[in-house]
Design a protein around this motif. Structure first.
Motif, PDB file in Angstrom:
ATOM      1  N   ALA A  32       0.830  -1.208   0.000  1.00 36.95           N
ATOM      2  CA  ALA A  32       0.000   0.000   0.000  1.00 36.95           C
ATOM      3  C   ALA A  32       0.867   1.262   0.000  1.00 36.95           C
ATOM      4  O   ALA A  32       0.563   2.242  -0.694  1.00 36.95           O
ATOM      5  N   ALA A  35       2.465   1.773  -3.446  1.00 33.81           N
ATOM      6  CA  ALA A  35       1.406   2.124  -4.395  1.00 33.81           C
ATOM      7  C   ALA A  35       0.990   3.583  -4.201  1.00 33.81           C
ATOM      8  O   ALA A  35       0.782   4.321  -5.176  1.00 33.81           O
ATOM      9  N   ASP A  36       0.883   4.015  -2.941  1.00 38.51           N
ATOM     10  CA  ASP A  36       0.543   5.409  -2.653  1.00 38.51           C
ATOM     11  C   ASP A  36       1.594   6.367  -3.194  1.00 38.51           C
ATOM     12  O   ASP A  36       1.290   7.523  -3.506  1.00 38.51           O
ATOM     13  N   ALA A  70      -2.814  -5.594  -3.831  1.00 33.54           N
ATOM     14  CA  ALA A  70      -2.745  -4.616  -4.913  1.00 33.54           C
ATOM     15  C   ALA A  70      -4.140  -4.156  -5.327  1.00 33.54           C
ATOM     16  O   ALA A  70      -4.328  -3.007  -5.738  1.00 33.54           O
ATOM     17  N   LYS A  71      -5.113  -5.040  -5.239  1.00 35.75           N
ATOM     18  CA  LYS A  71      -6.529  -4.735  -5.492  1.00 35.75           C
ATOM     19  C   LYS A  71      -6.747  -3.890  -6.753  1.00 35.75           C
ATOM     20  O   LYS A  71      -7.518  -2.944  -6.763  1.00 35.75           O
ATOM     21  N   ARG A  73      -4.866  -1.747  -7.998  1.00 34.16           N
ATOM     22  CA  ARG A  73      -4.196  -0.439  -7.981  1.00 34.16           C
ATOM     23  C   ARG A  73      -2.948  -0.446  -8.854  1.00 34.16           C
ATOM     24  O   ARG A  73      -2.658   0.528  -9.551  1.00 34.16           O
ATOM     25  N   VAL A  74      -2.191  -1.547  -8.761  1.00 32.08           N
ATOM     26  CA  VAL A  74      -0.955  -1.678  -9.542  1.00 32.08           C
ATOM     27  C   VAL A  74      -0.833  -3.114 -10.020  1.00 32.08           C
ATOM     28  O   VAL A  74      -1.274  -4.046  -9.341  1.00 32.08           O
TER      29      VAL A  74
END
Length: 294
Positions: A32, A35-36, A70-71, A73-74
């Motif tokens: 997370a 990714a942020d 990752a859901k 997101r990436v």
């Protein structure tokens, strides 16, 4: 549409506890965090992730955690870097079923095979049906793959990218031109070379320093793509100083101990890899302090 890797692809550490178990919460939080910071993808189970000390069950667990964390997101890349074709095919099959976006593979080592068999090797991996990034690793395998070899792989539909650690910029300039024409992503795996790779038109990189300074890794990519060479060079020199401190003995301990210093949980390395010496640890601390991270 086939996944096409680009940008900053985070080469993640594997957080282990003192008993050698995978720290799931720490890994989820780390994914997370990067990714942020704006990375364009994550890689689990690479060299930085201590793949040589991972079992197949470990890799399955890391895959499940990463894909879920990752859901969407990436994109997620799974390392399949064993010297065994059978073992790597099992990893590829699991990664595909679990929903990973791509796999990172390399040539077999210890028992070298002929170049024609190496073509067969990559074709067998490509036939699994998940996007495949080939890691050219001339320091750990008996090969330094050139365009004349890659040309034999262009009919593999799942062949989408190359991760490079050859330090010869002449070779890499030739590869850059070849891969642009072939529409294959060319990605740098050697951080000292990333700045120059971008300036030559490279598509992205696999930085390990992203575990400590993801903002610098993304900033270098963005500055280069904008043509802001002055900013890019400043970031490059900061990252060079940090890399010289953390890439010492017992890799990737330097990364994990730097993470600990800045308040991140990278866990410890799995035996037999040990910690940094007291002297090396102090060098890491001083560089982080200079960079304003402490």
């Amino acid at each position: 549409m086939m996944y096409k890797p680009y940008g900053v692809l985070a080469s993640l550490v594997t957080p282990f506890d003192k008993d050698g178990g995978i720290k799931e919460k720490a890994l989820r939080e780390h994914i997370a965090w990067v990714a942020d910071a704006g990375v364009h993808g994550i890689g689990v189970g690479p060299n930085t992730g201590e793949f040589v000390n991972l079992t197949f069950d470990d890799i399955k667990k890391l895959t499940d955690i990463a894909v879920d964390a990752a859901k969407g997101r990436v994109p997620v890349t799974i390392g399949a870097l064993s010297a065994s074709l059978r073992a790597n095919i099992e990893i590829l099959k699991y990664a595909k079923e679990a929903g990973a976006d791509s796999v990172l593979v390399q040539a077999p080592y210890y028992l070298p095979i002929s170049m024609d068999k190496l073509v067969d090797y990559f074709k067998a991996l490509g036939n699994v049906g998940i996007p495949m990034i080939i890691f050219n690793h001339p320091y750990k395998t008996p090969y330094n793959l050139q365009p004349s070899f890659y040309e034999k792989l262009l009919d593999i539909k799942t062949f989408v990218g190359v991760k490079e650690v050859d330090m010869n910029m002449g070779n890499n300039a030739r590869r850059t031109a070849f891969f642009k024409e072939a529409k294959i992503s060319y990605l740098m795996g050697e951080e000292y070379m990333t700045f120059y790779h971008y300036l030559h038109g490279g598509d992205g990189c696999y930085p390990a320093l992203v575990n400590i300074v993801p903002d610098l890794c993304v900033g270098l990519y963005d500055a280069c793509k904008k043509g802001d060479v002055t900013t890019a060079e400043k970031i490059h020199m900061d990252m060079l100083s940090l890399g010289e401190a953390v890439y010492v003995e017992n890799y990737p301990s330097g990364l994990k101990e730097a993470m600990e210093m800045i308040g991140r949980d990278g866990g410890v390395t799995r035996e037999p890899v040990g910690r940094l010496t007291k002297e090396s640890r102090e060098k890491v601390r001083l560089v982080l302090q200079k960079l304003g991270r402490l």
